[in-house]
Motif scaffolding. Sequence first.
Motif, PDB file in Angstrom:
ATOM      1  N   PRO A  21     -86.659 123.817 -30.665  1.00  0.00           N
ATOM      2  CA  PRO A  21     -86.724 123.483 -29.235  1.00  0.00           C
ATOM      3  C   PRO A  21     -85.503 123.996 -28.453  1.00  0.00           C
ATOM      4  N   GLY A  22     -84.295 123.827 -29.017  1.00  0.00           N
ATOM      5  CA  GLY A  22     -83.095 124.268 -28.317  1.00  0.00           C
ATOM      6  C   GLY A  22     -83.026 125.774 -28.190  1.00  0.00           C
ATOM      7  N   VAL A  23     -83.433 126.463 -29.250  1.00  0.00           N
ATOM      8  CA  VAL A  23     -83.404 127.932 -29.203  1.00  0.00           C
ATOM      9  C   VAL A  23     -84.409 128.438 -28.180  1.00  0.00           C
ATOM     10  N   ILE A  24     -85.626 127.917 -28.244  1.00  0.00           N
ATOM     11  CA  ILE A  24     -86.661 128.348 -27.300  1.00  0.00           C
ATOM     12  C   ILE A  24     -86.233 128.063 -25.869  1.00  0.00           C
ATOM     13  N   ASP A  25     -85.592 126.906 -25.653  1.00  0.00           N
ATOM     14  CA  ASP A  25     -85.129 126.554 -24.305  1.00  0.00           C
ATOM     15  C   ASP A  25     -84.072 127.527 -23.788  1.00  0.00           C
ATOM     16  N   SER A  26     -83.311 128.140 -24.709  1.00  0.00           N
ATOM     17  CA  SER A  26     -82.245 129.053 -24.279  1.00  0.00           C
ATOM     18  C   SER A  26     -82.786 130.344 -23.693  1.00  0.00           C
ATOM     19  N   ALA A  27     -84.087 130.579 -23.831  1.00  0.00           N
ATOM     20  CA  ALA A  27     -84.692 131.777 -23.236  1.00  0.00           C
ATOM     21  C   ALA A  27     -84.547 131.782 -21.721  1.00  0.00           C
ATOM     22  N   GLN A  28     -84.342 130.609 -21.126  1.00  0.00           N
ATOM     23  CA  GLN A  28     -84.205 130.537 -19.664  1.00  0.00           C
ATOM     24  C   GLN A  28     -82.976 131.294 -19.155  1.00  0.00           C
ATOM     25  N   TYR A  29     -82.002 131.530 -20.030  1.00  0.00           N
ATOM     26  CA  TYR A  29     -80.771 132.210 -19.616  1.00  0.00           C
ATOM     27  C   TYR A  29     -80.862 133.735 -19.767  1.00  0.00           C
ATOM     28  N   ALA A  30     -81.981 134.200 -20.319  1.00  0.00           N
ATOM     29  CA  ALA A  30     -82.104 135.630 -20.628  1.00  0.00           C
ATOM     30  C   ALA A  30     -82.463 136.435 -19.391  1.00  0.00           C
ATOM     31  N   SER A  31     -81.922 137.644 -19.320  1.00  0.00           N
ATOM     32  CA  SER A  31     -82.305 138.591 -18.277  1.00  0.00           C
ATOM     33  C   SER A  31     -83.670 139.183 -18.576  1.00  0.00           C
ATOM     34  N   LEU A  32     -84.013 139.235 -19.870  1.00  0.00           N
ATOM     35  CA  LEU A  32     -85.293 139.798 -20.293  1.00  0.00           C
ATOM     36  C   LEU A  32     -85.748 139.092 -21.549  1.00  0.00           C
ATOM     37  N   VAL A  33     -87.050 138.820 -21.644  1.00  0.00           N
ATOM     38  CA  VAL A  33     -87.669 138.271 -22.850  1.00  0.00           C
ATOM     39  C   VAL A  33     -88.703 139.281 -23.339  1.00  0.00           C
ATOM     40  N   ILE A  34     -88.602 139.684 -24.620  1.00  0.00           N
ATOM     41  CA  ILE A  34     -89.590 140.600 -25.187  1.00  0.00           C
ATOM     42  C   ILE A  34     -90.172 139.994 -26.450  1.00  0.00           C
TER      43      ILE A  34
END
Length: 630
Positions: A615-628
Amino acid sequence: MRNQVAILAGGMGTRLKARTGDIPKPLAPLLGIPVLEHLVILCAHHGYKKIMLLTHYRHDLIYQYFGDGHKWDVEISYSIEKEPLGTAGALCEVLPMMNENFLVLYADTYVDINLNSLFTAHLNLNADATVVLHPNDHPHDSDLVKVNPDGDIVAIYPYPHAIEISSNLVNAALYVFNRECIKTVLRRGVKADLAKDLFPRMISSGCKLKSYITPEYIKDMGTPVRIDQVERDILDGLPERLSSRVLREAVFLDRDGTLTQELGYVTNPKNLELYADSSEAIRKLNKAGMLAVCVTNQPVIARGELTEHGLNEIHNKLNSLLGQGGAYLDGIYFCPHHPDSGFSGEVKSLKINCSCRKPNAGMIDRAVADLSIERSQSWMIGDMTSDIKAGKISGLKTILLQTGYAGEDRKYKIQPDYFMPDLTSAVNWILEGRKKMASQLISFVSESMNTRLVLIGGLARAGKSCAAMVMAEIFNVSGRNAHVLSIDGWLKPVESRIEGAGVLDRYNLDDLCERLYPIIKSKKRVSLEWPIYDRKSRSSCWMDPISIGPQDIILLEGVPALMDVRLREIADTKLFINVDMGERLKRIEADYKSRGECMEAVWDRITSREGDENPGVIDSAQYASLVIVS
């Protein structure tokens, strides 16, 4: 003179009649023109302007199409058989009209080969006949050839084979003959076949029969299925990729622990065992037009436990097993040396420090020269650090497998470009995965050219390290030096990790930040020591220092990369790697199996981490400039 060629064009094409009807086999269409016309064009291109067509069935149609050959700027003559005499018998009939040395081609074969290189090799070898050989993907219904280490042909096994043959060198049906030698072993007017009659007689008579092994494209087109395959290959550019006109791409492969089971020193063909996926993986390389070349240290020869003849039999078995799976190697190179003495029965002349034993680059250098290989587009796949170091020294991209030793030899402190669980995964990455990843990242990299630190986060086994290496490659070819650093090196010792305490608690991130901060801020070139993590032993060790310039880009990848606020604050750009959960679980299972861990205990650990880590790792995607998605 070297301008004369005989083309065997008498076939009926019985297996093609459903498609071609009454026309003779040489006129079977290939991409809109007869296959024989492709050969005439090839001969003209290489300066072989005098062509003798040996015809029989519907010779009138062949003459009607080709005439005297002026349309192709060649001189075509005809020999018309009233009664079929076989390939060798037909050739004997025209010997008085042939030069001392001449080429022979088959009209049902598509050929893209440098004819001048072949002819020159024949003359330099002072051969009575030179036979073009290549490994292929259907040895079971092909004429097989046995060759000694000097390239002499010592036996021919025409199809169908009366016995099981451990070989995958196939007669490609392209030859250079010395006219006089044929006269001494075969009379005119006698029905005879080249492979079944002439070659065995030449061998038994002591004639000099030499092999010419090439990766260039030569395919028999005697069936509709094979015609369709050749057409697909031409449209896909496969003959061009394999031709001598371009440098070829290759994958170099270690033998034991990569292609075959790691069983210690193999001294008997019976003990050689392929991994279950080896044939299919190599077959994919064959179909893609990438050369597959084995490079293997064989110190058993220096130790006196195996002769070169014995090793040749083992490699014949290897080629045969691959051939049964529709695959082939384009070359096998071995080092017989060993630097250490003291073995009973050792061969002292081979107890030397040589340039060919991996991690030295000698075997790879030889293959590059022999097969015209482009280093920058080629790869080394192996299971030992010596394989990886040899690849790095040779200018190849490298993949360390989790099969065999899985890098646990630890002879050299060196990191591969990529880690893969098995050979299939490695080949899929080379042929498809890397290109797919690059297509998703190229715009992102282009926009990140002026960054200092890039964070790459995502779940375990999502593909972060692969994404980081692909980014580094793109940065480097764009003129920016980039360095990949893994956060996993900062994992705490196993005994200090508390399951359920959260992902951040498993890392020494304070120490990481203390080491990283000065590097990021430095205006001078600095030497950085960084720990690397070994998955199998679950421990870290320090890699050799790397030199980082003030304008270099640092790619920091790891599960907690986007979760730590301190890292986010100093990073210019952030990337999150997503992955299909089913695929991720397959990767995790393969990873833990390679460590020899009990899967029941592993699944307990995975289940625990699904709750406290994901859950914490997945939530950190919000800080990404890009998700692939990897």
